[in-house]
Design an enzyme around this catalytic site. Sequence first.
Site, PDB file in Angstrom:
ATOM      1  N   HIS A 219       1.215  -0.934  -0.210  1.00 17.54           N
ATOM      2  CA  HIS A 219      -0.423   0.228  -0.016  1.00 17.54           C
ATOM      3  C   HIS A 219       0.715   1.204   0.103  1.00 17.54           C
ATOM      4  CE1 HIS A 219      -3.620   2.197   1.993  1.00 17.54           C
ATOM      5  NE2 HIS A 219      -3.527   2.894   1.044  1.00 17.54           N
ATOM      6  N   ARG A 304      -8.418  14.640   2.118  1.00 14.50           N
ATOM      7  CA  ARG A 304      -8.431  15.175   3.619  1.00 14.50           C
ATOM      8  C   ARG A 304      -6.836  14.976   3.319  1.00 14.50           C
ATOM      9  NH1 ARG A 304      -7.686  10.716   6.068  1.00 14.50           N
ATOM     10  NH2 ARG A 304      -8.833   8.936   5.493  1.00 14.50           N
ATOM     11  N   ARG A 350       1.792   4.820  14.984  1.00 13.72           N
ATOM     12  CA  ARG A 350       0.489   4.746  15.918  1.00 13.72           C
ATOM     13  C   ARG A 350       0.647   3.865  16.973  1.00 13.72           C
ATOM     14  NH1 ARG A 350      -4.048   5.657  11.956  1.00 13.72           N
ATOM     15  NH2 ARG A 350      -2.667   6.279   9.648  1.00 13.72           N
TER      16      ARG A 350
END
Length: 487
Positions: A219, A304, A350
């Site tokens: 990805h 965004r 994260r």
Amino acid sequence: MNRTGLTPVATRDIRRLFVANRGEIAVRVIRACRTLGIETVVGVSEADIDTLAARIADDVVILGPPLAAESYLRADTIVAAALSSGCDAVHPGYGFLSERSSFVRACVDAGLVFVGPSAEAIDAMGDKITAVSLAEKAGVPRVPGSGALTDLAHARRVGAQIGYPVLIKATAGGGGRGMRIVRDESELESLMSSAANEAQSAFGDATLYMEKFIERARHIEIQVMADSHGNVVYLGERECSTQRRHQKLIEEAPSPAVDAAMRQAMGECAVNLTRNANYCGAGTIEFVVDQRDNQYFFLEMNTRIQVEHPVTEMITGFDLVAEQIRVAAGLPMSFTQADVRLEGHAIECRINAEDPERNFLPRPGLISRWEVPTGEGVRVDSHCYSGYTVPPYYDSLLGKLIVHAATRQQAIERMRHALADLRVEGPTTTALFHESVLAHDDFVNGNVTTRWVEETFLPLRKAEQKAAREAARQVAPDAQAVAGVKS
């Protein structure tokens, strides 16, 4: 951090901005506004009154009860709050209403500047079928697949044509919802039904389409920025393959799988698509890359700012959130394509309030200790502090730990040290999980695909933990026996 230097916004008179989001992105927007000399008002739910964003904003408005549907997802309430607090503009952050064209129209109709693309661009790129069509017109390769599926018979024809396995996807989807891997035609009917039901529940739209499923996929996404003066720039790529259940865990820039020629080709594709969509603002063109031959295919566009935007900022030196605001105010970008230089390597982990040992179960609650690493090349974007209570109503992201170094290997080492220095007491976090991933040879060698965590890393980790437990059980009886002899 910014190479070109930013000046206070003048066009469209953005002097006071309403932050229509929560958590770390709300803090990030407030700090970007400070660099531009813009006052901020943050809208919070009753559960977020004590969040860091509420503490550092110039003003605070309570939007409603803790549930997002009664606060952060109430477009009418947010617009009214922005107007009543004297704001000129609204920044939606990511998630919540950030990609709702109806929210954009409500802001514009009220005379507010929306910091993001137009409602028309969001509609065009938010619908996967329309987005794929625009990508094809822009010369961007797409995964072999269909338009909207009309019924089961149609799906069977497409499946037979492109060959199994295939991926069923929701046209209004995101985050893996409304998505199913179909490995054989016999599974098609049941998996289409479950995907449609999930899509209807999540997005209010059960429309599906089909694509060829790429078994070993990476990805990779391209960051773009466009202004209202016709300028479109790409800022390199981000590697986002380290994910679980379609949720990203670790991101890095640049990708270890992309060379200069591939970067330029993908970047030019992204710029062409952005132009064709009449897009203005920050956006991300996502690609799926077949690891077998490095062929890349258009996946979707996120209209965004992305959670992982800091790794791009770290290697380019540009403040993307401040740039969003400048562009929304009608100013040209502060840089050109020629100004974009990728320097060093950046990695983002994260840090979530989740327990990896219990299937990543969310672990909200009081943070009794919050100490983050500091030093050269280390950055933490967070809304947390010692004494903050993580509410159970929203996603579990506590913050993002980002590092930058001259090389990828040095960045990995810096991240491992930073994770070791992170001190969070109270909620269980994913920090130790990230340490294990960064130590694995596959990650170190850049051989991670989107299914690696689930198919390779987690099973291996469970097997190692099981072996350790069994070894401990064997040691215990031996120790007891020795104790018995001594007694």
